[in-house]
Scaffold this motif. Structure first.
Motif, mmCIF file in Angstrom:
data_model
loop_
_atom_site.group_PDB
_atom_site.id
_atom_site.type_symbol
_atom_site.label_atom_id
_atom_site.label_comp_id
_atom_site.label_asym_id
_atom_site.label_seq_id
_atom_site.Cartn_x
_atom_site.Cartn_y
_atom_site.Cartn_z
ATOM 1 N N UNK A 117 -1.297 29.623 33.864
ATOM 2 C CA UNK A 117 -1.991 30.572 34.726
ATOM 3 C C UNK A 117 -1.254 31.900 34.923
ATOM 4 N N UNK A 118 0.095 31.906 35.062
ATOM 5 C CA UNK A 118 0.748 33.208 35.275
ATOM 6 C C UNK A 118 0.536 34.194 34.132
ATOM 7 N N UNK A 119 0.271 33.708 32.934
ATOM 8 C CA UNK A 119 0.062 34.587 31.789
ATOM 9 C C UNK A 119 -1.398 34.838 31.473
ATOM 10 N N UNK A 120 -2.320 34.401 32.359
ATOM 11 C CA UNK A 120 -3.745 34.592 32.109
ATOM 12 C C UNK A 120 -4.226 35.809 32.878
ATOM 13 N N UNK A 154 6.420 28.158 37.801
ATOM 14 C CA UNK A 154 7.067 29.168 36.963
ATOM 15 C C UNK A 154 8.131 28.560 36.055
ATOM 16 N N UNK A 155 8.756 27.475 36.470
ATOM 17 C CA UNK A 155 9.711 26.806 35.571
ATOM 18 C C UNK A 155 8.985 26.242 34.358
ATOM 19 N N UNK A 156 7.817 25.626 34.582
ATOM 20 C CA UNK A 156 7.015 25.146 33.455
ATOM 21 C C UNK A 156 6.470 26.320 32.646
ATOM 22 N N UNK A 157 6.091 27.392 33.327
ATOM 23 C CA UNK A 157 5.554 28.562 32.616
ATOM 24 C C UNK A 157 6.620 29.189 31.722
ATOM 25 N N UNK A 180 7.486 40.558 30.313
ATOM 26 C CA UNK A 180 6.376 40.082 31.151
ATOM 27 C C UNK A 180 6.843 39.021 32.133
ATOM 28 N N UNK A 181 7.672 38.099 31.642
ATOM 29 C CA UNK A 181 8.180 37.047 32.516
ATOM 30 C C UNK A 181 8.984 37.636 33.676
ATOM 31 N N UNK A 182 9.810 38.619 33.376
ATOM 32 C CA UNK A 182 10.599 39.259 34.428
ATOM 33 C C UNK A 182 9.681 39.873 35.483
ATOM 34 N N UNK A 183 8.597 40.509 35.036
ATOM 35 C CA UNK A 183 7.647 41.117 35.978
ATOM 36 C C UNK A 183 6.946 40.055 36.823
#
Length: 303
Positions: free
Chosen positions: A221-224, A252-255, A285-288
């Motif tokens: 979901x965080x990347x959708x 977020x750890x799983x993401x 992107x992950x950092x953001x």
């Protein structure tokens, strides 16, 4: 249990006539197979008469996954499931009604994030609360943090590498204590959701459903879509509907493992990333996303 000898249209037609004779004379359009190098992926789908979808397999590993999906769908009674028209394990075949619409990936920029999160939370709440008897643990797909430390690091920029290692250390701490498990879809990315007019119509592909912590189902979901609004809306509505809290740091750890693992295997295989950008851009992107969620993975998870 019996599976097809191959994935040819003629074999699919013959199997369909065995399982659902009333559909055997409809025109069939076979979709591109998932793959045929690894027996695990020797499966595909076909559209029958522009009204039905047939899933089939031509290896034992792929057939076992499809038979598992058939059993899960037969046992579940929750919203947003595909309508099963016919199924069989001799041969292994699943026929569902075709639902018009588009993948969430294709419409996420146009849907209301809060409303979409409410609908996804309804599906997840029902799924995670379902009891359909003994199930195996879900096969957790993301790359391990050891793999990311050792192999992804070469795809990151020099200025990103220390951060990636710290993130992996943080993810290990976050996930060190296991949570209670529930029935999860285990592959709930945007391509397995059909949307139309801002409404979730159906969730498909239950081949890997099994037991895992609920946060595992939100790992994509965080990347959708842009930002993290879909994730936060889904988590908020999930708590409201179920009374159960989801832990953002565990999602977020799983993401982290999912996103960097996906970027790793694609880069090593010479396959473009889904958005045709670079692994380095995905690290940015992950950092953001961490910043947007108020998480500092450079700090100890217990601090």
């Amino acid at each position: 249990m019996r599976w097809l000898d191959g994935g040819s249209p003629a074999e699919v037609v013959a199997a369909l006539k065995d399982v659902a004779p009333e559909l055997g004379d409809y025109p069939i359009v076979v979709r591109e197979p998932v793959g045929d190098d690894d027996p695990l992926w020797r499966s595909a789908t076909a559209v029958v008469g522009e009204r039905f979808v047939v899933k089939y397999a031509w290896s034992r590993p792929a057939a076992l996954r499809l038979a598992h999906e058939i059993a899960v769908l037969e046992a579940l009674a929750i919203p947003y499931l595909p309508e099963v028209v016919a199924s069989s394990t001799d041969p292994v075949l699943l026929v569902t009604r075709l639902v018009p619409g588009q993948a969430l990936f294709d419409v996420v920029d146009s849907v209301d994030r809060d409303d979409a999160g409410r609908q996804l939370a309804q599906f997840l709440g029902e799924l995670h609360g379902a009891d359909i008897g003994p199930l195996p643990p879900a096969a957790l797909q993301p790359a391990t943090t050891d793999v990311l430390r050792n192999e992804f690091i070469k795809w990151a920029r020099p200025d990103q590498r220390a951060a990636v290692v710290r993130w992996c250390d943080w993810a290990d701490e976050v996930l060190a204590t296991p949570r209670a498990t529930v029935l999860v879809h285990a592959d709930l990315h945007g391509g397995n959701q059909v949307w139309e007019g801002g409404q979730l119509r159906v969730v498909v592909d239950f081949e890997t459903a099994g037991l895992a912590e609920p946060e595992y189902d939100l790992r994509a979901f965080p990347g959708t879509g842009p930002g993290v609004e879909l994730l936060t809306a889904t988590m908020r509505h999930y708590t409201h509907l179920t009374g159960r809290e989801l832990a953002t740091d565990r999602v977020m750890a799983w993401h982290l493992r999912t996103a960097l693992g996906d970027a790793l295997w694609r880069s090593e295989a010479g396959v473009p990333l889904p958005d045709h950008r670079t692994p380095q851009a995905w690290v940015d992107d992950l950092a953001e996303r961490f910043t947007a969620l108020g998480i500092d993975p450079g700090l100890s998870a217990t601090s």
